[in-house]
Scaffold this active site. Structure first.
Site, mmCIF file in Angstrom:
data_model
loop_
_atom_site.group_PDB
_atom_site.id
_atom_site.type_symbol
_atom_site.label_atom_id
_atom_site.label_comp_id
_atom_site.label_asym_id
_atom_site.label_seq_id
_atom_site.Cartn_x
_atom_site.Cartn_y
_atom_site.Cartn_z
ATOM 1 N N TRP A 100 1.146 -1.283 0.242
ATOM 2 C CA TRP A 100 -0.454 0.434 -0.243
ATOM 3 C C TRP A 100 0.790 1.196 0.078
ATOM 4 O O TRP A 100 0.622 2.158 -0.610
ATOM 5 C CB TRP A 100 -1.371 -0.451 1.513
ATOM 6 C CG TRP A 100 -1.592 -0.721 0.968
ATOM 7 C CD1 TRP A 100 -1.799 -2.666 1.895
ATOM 8 C CD2 TRP A 100 -2.752 -1.681 -0.367
ATOM 9 N NE1 TRP A 100 -2.538 -3.587 1.512
ATOM 10 C CE2 TRP A 100 -3.172 -2.691 0.238
ATOM 11 C CE3 TRP A 100 -3.298 -0.930 -0.457
ATOM 12 C CZ2 TRP A 100 -4.365 -3.287 -0.064
ATOM 13 C CZ3 TRP A 100 -4.333 -1.895 -2.049
ATOM 14 C CH2 TRP A 100 -4.584 -2.954 -1.764
ATOM 15 N N ASP A 167 -0.695 7.325 6.023
ATOM 16 C CA ASP A 167 -2.238 6.395 6.151
ATOM 17 C C ASP A 167 -2.530 5.251 7.190
ATOM 18 O O ASP A 167 -0.965 4.867 7.154
ATOM 19 C CB ASP A 167 -1.219 5.766 5.106
ATOM 20 C CG ASP A 167 -2.934 4.637 4.760
ATOM 21 O OD1 ASP A 167 -4.200 4.349 5.232
ATOM 22 O OD2 ASP A 167 -2.752 3.600 3.485
ATOM 23 N N LYS A 191 -10.861 -1.460 8.999
ATOM 24 C CA LYS A 191 -10.301 -2.156 10.395
ATOM 25 C C LYS A 191 -10.754 -2.200 11.302
ATOM 26 O O LYS A 191 -11.367 -2.851 12.251
ATOM 27 C CB LYS A 191 -8.582 -2.108 9.805
ATOM 28 C CG LYS A 191 -8.319 -0.843 8.318
ATOM 29 C CD LYS A 191 -8.156 -3.324 7.705
ATOM 30 C CE LYS A 191 -7.829 -3.104 6.211
ATOM 31 N NZ LYS A 191 -7.876 -3.620 5.914
#
Length: 355
Positions: A100, A167, A191
């Site tokens: 990511w 992030d 999440k």
């Protein structure tokens, strides 16, 4: 009972599911479903206000920051960040710690120059680079705080003289942070915060218009801030369930309490991985994530056998990502220590069966 170790969308508290399911039938005694209520109604406006208030309270967001609820996930933020704060001709600095983080840098390269200050790709991202320098002439520095695939986490905020962007999609609200250490935080909700469909952005107001670019309005942070996250039709249900989950977190005692629970959960599982001769952790000890525990077997041929046992014991979602293999136990906020113990019991049962 099923024990959900899936990497996302996340496990949520049972009481949140129950309240959300009731709202699908009748939201706030309006006679309408939360799925059909107008996002301009006073009832939903109250939801957005409370959700923002809870984010500010739980994270102790300082004055001078806007809290936004956007769509498109972290992947959209990979593009929105440079579009909004990377001026023409300038460069951005990125730390590469996994898939990511790498994708974020790749998207930024479509907008401007990118300097990757360090990467852990040389060892399949099993550690977080140390000792790198952040260039003072970059417009901002970007990193990913938790790497779900590889099981590493950044616990100390890098120091820099330039704006810091992070992030936090997979560890937001799981541990105490100082929001003032960052200039822009973004996190997909799925999440620890709520269901998929909404992305939290916490941005320092000083960054509005920093890139000097003329953007389509919907891609500009300032437009969303001025509209109170209502520039376009917001993800109503996702924001509502996030609000319920934030209420749950506050009622537990807030982030200080959940952080201690997460430390205990992670330590319990890592201790068994260290003790059990059939399992081995993949991430360097110093960088082990509290959210995503990755481990393998020294005898890969036995992995299918353990997965079968896990299935029998209702341990769901522990198969590792294909780029790492083995196993991954995602132990987000709502996962109980009882589920951790169930996994540990299965690991010990497997060991006993091989004696």
């Amino acid at each position: 009972m099923k024990h959900n170790f899936g990497a996302g969308p996340c496990i949520l508290p049972k009481e949140v599911f129950q309240e959300a399911s009731q709202a699908v039938l009748d939201f706030d005694n309006t006679g309408l479903s939360i799925l059909e209520i107008s996002h301009r109604s006073k009832e939903f406006e109250a939801v957005v206000i409370e959700t923002e208030r809870l984010v500010r309270e739980l994270l102790n967001v300082p004055h001078g920051y806007s809290v936004l609820f956007l769509q498109g996930g972290a992947s959209q933020q990979f593009a929105m960040v440079p579009m909004n704060i990377l001026p023409e001709g300038a460069k951005a600095a990125y730390l590469d710690t996994g898939v990511w983080a790498s994708k974020a840098a790749k998207e930024a390269k479509k907008v401007g120059q990118v300097e990757v200050v360090a990467s852990s790709s040389d060892r399949n991202y099993c550690y977080v680079p140390k000792g790198y320098e952040i260039p003072s002439d970059a417009a901002y520095f970007h990193f990913t705080s938790n790497n779900t695939i590889y099981g590493t986490e950044v616990f100390e905020t890098p120091k820099a003289s330039i704006p810091i962007v992070v992030d936090m999609s997979s560890d937001i609200l799981s541990r105490n942070i100082n929001v003032a250490d960052y200039d822009l935080i973004y996190a997909g909700a799925q999440k620890n915060m709520g269901p998929a469909g909404v992305t939290l952005v916490i941005i320092k107001d000083d960054l509005f218009g920093k890139s000097g670019r003329t953007l389509p309005t919907i891609f500009g942070y300032e437009a969303h801030a001025k509209a109170g996250s209502m520039y376009n039709t917001p993800p109503v249900f996702s924001i509502y369930v996030s609000m319920l989950n934030l209420r749950w977190l506050k009622a537990k005692g807030g982030i200080a309490v959940i952080e201690q629970e997460n430390i205990v959960k992670a330590r319990t599982l890592y201790d068994e991985i260290e003790r059990n001769p059939y399992f081995r952790g993949t991430a360097d000890v110093a960088d082990r994530s509290r959210m995503n525990v990755t481990f393998v077997m020294d005898t890969p041929e036995l992995e299918a056998e353990f997965l079968a046992l896990a299935k029998e014991r209702n341990l769901i979602g522990i198969k590792g990502h294909r780029s790492v293999g083995g196993f991954r136990a995602s132990i987000y906020n709502a996962l109980s220590i009882g589920s951790i113990n169930a996994l540990v019991d299965a690991m010990q049962e497997f060991e006993e069966g091989k004696k």
